[in-house]
Design an enzyme around this catalytic site. Structure first.
Site, mmCIF file in Angstrom:
data_model
loop_
_atom_site.group_PDB
_atom_site.id
_atom_site.type_symbol
_atom_site.label_atom_id
_atom_site.label_comp_id
_atom_site.label_asym_id
_atom_site.label_seq_id
_atom_site.Cartn_x
_atom_site.Cartn_y
_atom_site.Cartn_z
ATOM 1 C CE1 TYR A 1 68.232 17.895 36.208
ATOM 2 C CE2 TYR A 1 70.579 18.193 35.867
ATOM 3 C CZ TYR A 1 69.295 18.122 35.358
ATOM 4 O OH TYR A 1 69.080 18.282 34.016
ATOM 5 C CD GLU B 1 71.135 13.101 25.364
ATOM 6 O OE1 GLU B 1 70.075 12.460 25.500
ATOM 7 O OE2 GLU B 1 71.508 13.982 26.165
ATOM 8 C CB ALA C 1 70.161 14.565 35.711
#
Length: 396
Positions: A14, A170, A313
């Protein structure tokens, strides 16, 4: 400097990719020689990896060809692996050559932090790259196939996920969604499948809003997840995990999501590090080197309370843009900017159609949060690749 300054960016995560994209937009031709080094010819979207790991999406959706993101007339791309950084010589050693630089951006990404737990490094899998998630997905499918041949081996259908941070939560949300499909495909009784999420901290999603954490745990428990919170993993073996209280969970699959440390090359290069990370100055530079910038998992940025921001991120993206601005300012002799992280909000997926999030002062849950998660993902695609990339990849 009489010649054109050389900027070398290590890593197309990123921070690295955002720095490269911003530099190619802002720099004039022949104002600097910019080189981006990455071991793969693609950039991958780390926050999407939990889906292909569980098998609920194709790994291809999490990766973007680097040459579709950069202008090769402005940024040279070198596909190679970094083996050594020599800050005093202003050199980077690659597996197949050497690069000299005037300015260096280190965005090499992190490595799994095992906290010294015996066996984790050897026997647990990690959600860290496109190849690692392919391996996890295939491994999970293989366990169902093996169980059909050895029905006495219930441990083939037992899955342990260490860590209840964002990645762990997640991933178990997606895995719980995938299990019914796998049970149907392999003709397995769903009641035999056990998914454990083990977290040493006293709560899942440490530091997140308690009301939303409670909601997330209820959603996941209803999907069949067994939580063991405030319970440390003491050892990982080929047969499973030993946890606090000397309970042994027999499992053929252990996925560790319990922490990230910086890159081992930073310490080897002589930088002062904390858990492999460099504590950067207000301009994101490494101490004692005003020509070396550090972003993402390799950096530590302190908040107003003197604690490090989590390496997300979102912060890496903002660091990449800030570093590009400061590099241009250094080259042009203009004013550099101090880095201030602006938290735009946080969203965690809980599987299909479910998520939790905080955007500003608003708490989101359920389908509304899931839609917000998609918007966040599409916004990132737009930032790095514009509308064409959103159209190509925006279905996740």
């Amino acid at each position: 400097m009489s010649r054109i300054p050389r900027i070398v960016i290590l890593g197309a995560g990123y921070g690295g990719i955002l720095a490269a994209i911003r530099l190619q937009k802002e720099l004039n031709y022949n104002e600097a020689d910019v080189t981006l080094v990455n071991k793969h010819d693609y950039h991958y979207i780390t926050t999407h990896l939990h889906m292909p790991a569980a098998g609920t999406d194709n790994p291809e959706n999490a990766r973007v060809n680097i040459l579709k993101l950069i202008d090769e007339f402005k940024v040279d791309f070198v596909k190679s692996t970094v083996t050594q950084i020599r800050p005093h010589e202003k050199k980077v050693i690659l597996e197949d050559g050497t690069l000299s630089y005037d300015y260096l951006v280190i965005g090499l990404g992190g490595e799994a932090e095992t906290f010294g737990i015996p066996g984790l490094k050897e026997y647990a899998m990690n959600i860290r790259s496109i190849n690692s998630v392919r391996f996890i997905r295939e491994h999970i499918e293989y366990q169902f196939a093996k169980y059909k041949r050895e029905p006495e081996r219930k441990d083939y259908l037992t899955f342990v996920i260490g860590g209840a941070g964002f990645t762990g939560i997640e991933f178990i949300g997606e895995l719980a969604d995938r299990v019914p499909e796998l049970c149907k495909e392999f003709d397995v009784d769903p009641s035999l499948v056990k998914i454990y999420n083990i977290e040493a901290a006293p709560t899942a999603l440490p530091g997140f809003d308690p009301e939303l954490v409670q909601y997330a745990m209820k959603v996941l428990e209803d999907k069949g997840i067994t939580f063991k919170i405030g319970t440390a993993i003491k050892e990982c073996t080929p047969e499973g995990v030993l946890i606090a209280g000397d309970e042994f969970i027999k499992a053929a699959t252990v996925v560790w999501t319990g922490g990230i440390r910086g890159n081992h090359m930073l310490e080897e290069a002589g930088f002062e590090t904390m858990r492999g990370r460099i504590k950067v100055d207000e301009y994101l530079r490494a101490p004692q080197f005003d020509n070396i910038y550090v972003v993402g998992d390799c950096s530590i940025v302190m908040n107003d309370e003197g604690r490090p921001f989590p390496p997300t991120a979102q912060i890496a993206m903002q660091q990449g843009e800030a570093v590009a601005h400061n590099l241009i300012a250094s080259i042009r002799g203009s004013q550099m900017k101090t880095f201030k992280f602006s938290n735009k909000g946080t969203v965690a997926s809980l599987g299909k159609g479910q998520a939790i999030g905080i955007v500003g002062s608003r708490k989101l849950k359920g389908n509304v949060a899931a839609i917000m998660k998609k918007i966040v993902d599409m916004r990132y695609l737009y930032i790095i690749g514009g509308i064409p990339l959103v159209i190509r990849k925006g279905r996740f």
